[in-house]
Design a protein around this motif. Structure first.
Motif, PDB file in Angstrom:
ATOM      1  N   ALA A 102       0.811  -1.224   0.000  1.00  0.00           N
ATOM      2  CA  ALA A 102       0.000   0.000   0.000  1.00  0.00           C
ATOM      3  C   ALA A 102       0.843   1.272   0.000  1.00  0.00           C
ATOM      4  O   ALA A 102       0.347   2.339   0.366  1.00  0.00           O
ATOM      5  CB  ALA A 102      -0.967   0.016   1.187  1.00  0.00           C
ATOM      6  N   THR A 103       2.089   1.161  -0.371  1.00  0.00           N
ATOM      7  CA  THR A 103       2.915   2.355  -0.554  1.00  0.00           C
ATOM      8  C   THR A 103       3.473   2.339  -1.967  1.00  0.00           C
ATOM      9  O   THR A 103       3.489   1.298  -2.630  1.00  0.00           O
ATOM     10  CB  THR A 103       4.076   2.424   0.452  1.00  0.00           C
ATOM     11  N   ASP A 104       3.943   3.502  -2.411  1.00  0.00           N
ATOM     12  CA  ASP A 104       4.450   3.610  -3.777  1.00  0.00           C
ATOM     13  C   ASP A 104       5.971   3.558  -3.852  1.00  0.00           C
ATOM     14  O   ASP A 104       6.516   3.258  -4.913  1.00  0.00           O
ATOM     15  CB  ASP A 104       3.979   4.918  -4.407  1.00  0.00           C
ATOM     16  N   SER A 105       6.642   3.848  -2.764  1.00  0.00           N
ATOM     17  CA  SER A 105       8.088   4.013  -2.820  1.00  0.00           C
ATOM     18  C   SER A 105       8.817   2.712  -2.516  1.00  0.00           C
ATOM     19  O   SER A 105       8.577   2.079  -1.482  1.00  0.00           O
ATOM     20  CB  SER A 105       8.532   5.087  -1.823  1.00  0.00           C
ATOM     21  N   TRP A 106       9.726   2.356  -3.394  1.00  0.00           N
ATOM     22  CA  TRP A 106      10.609   1.214  -3.156  1.00  0.00           C
ATOM     23  C   TRP A 106      11.743   1.717  -2.264  1.00  0.00           C
ATOM     24  O   TRP A 106      12.492   2.609  -2.655  1.00  0.00           O
ATOM     25  CB  TRP A 106      11.136   0.679  -4.485  1.00  0.00           C
ATOM     26  N   ILE A 107      11.845   1.124  -1.093  1.00  0.00           N
ATOM     27  CA  ILE A 107      12.735   1.699  -0.079  1.00  0.00           C
ATOM     28  C   ILE A 107      14.034   0.931   0.118  1.00  0.00           C
ATOM     29  O   ILE A 107      14.983   1.461   0.679  1.00  0.00           O
ATOM     30  CB  ILE A 107      12.005   1.832   1.277  1.00  0.00           C
TER      31      ILE A 107
END
Length: 119
Positions: A102-107
């Motif tokens: 549910a997040t967009d950023s690849w961390i």
């Protein structure tokens, strides 16, 4: 600290197969989505395949559908990318990455592994 280590790249001929591996350490993966991205010279990095760790739901870019398969091995904390019918256009540095659902950023990112398809 989460670490991703890719392996399995190399030089192959068109039509050949190759399997990339990504070993993840430093975190449980139940809440993560794992992805394989690639970047060819002069092009932007693109997501080619992704998998939710908990359910194993997959996503594929149109350019690799039917040729690539992403999978994960829970006990080994490893994500795989099976690449079949390789083409010269698949030549790129392939990166393993992780992000929370549910997040967009690849961390989290691996260091990358080179795949070269050439006759």
């Amino acid at each position: 600290q989460v670490q991703l280590v890719e392996s399995g790249g190399g030089l192959v001929q068109p039509g050949d197969s190759l399997r990339l591996s990504c070993v993840v350490s430093g975190s449980t993966l139940i809440n993560y989505v794992m992805g394989w991205h690639r970047q060819a010279p002069g092009k932007e990095r693109e997501l080619v395949a992704a998998i939710t760790w908990s359910e194993g739901r997959t996503y594929y870019a149109d350019s690799v559908k039917g040729r690539f398969a992403i999978s994960r091995h829970n006990a080994r904390n490893t994500v795989y990318l099976q690449m079949n019918s390789l083409k010269s256009d698949d030549t790129a540095v392939y990166y393993c990455a992780a992000k929370f659902r549910a997040t967009d950023s690849w961390i989290h990112w691996g260091q990358g592994t080179q795949v070269t398809v050439s006759s």
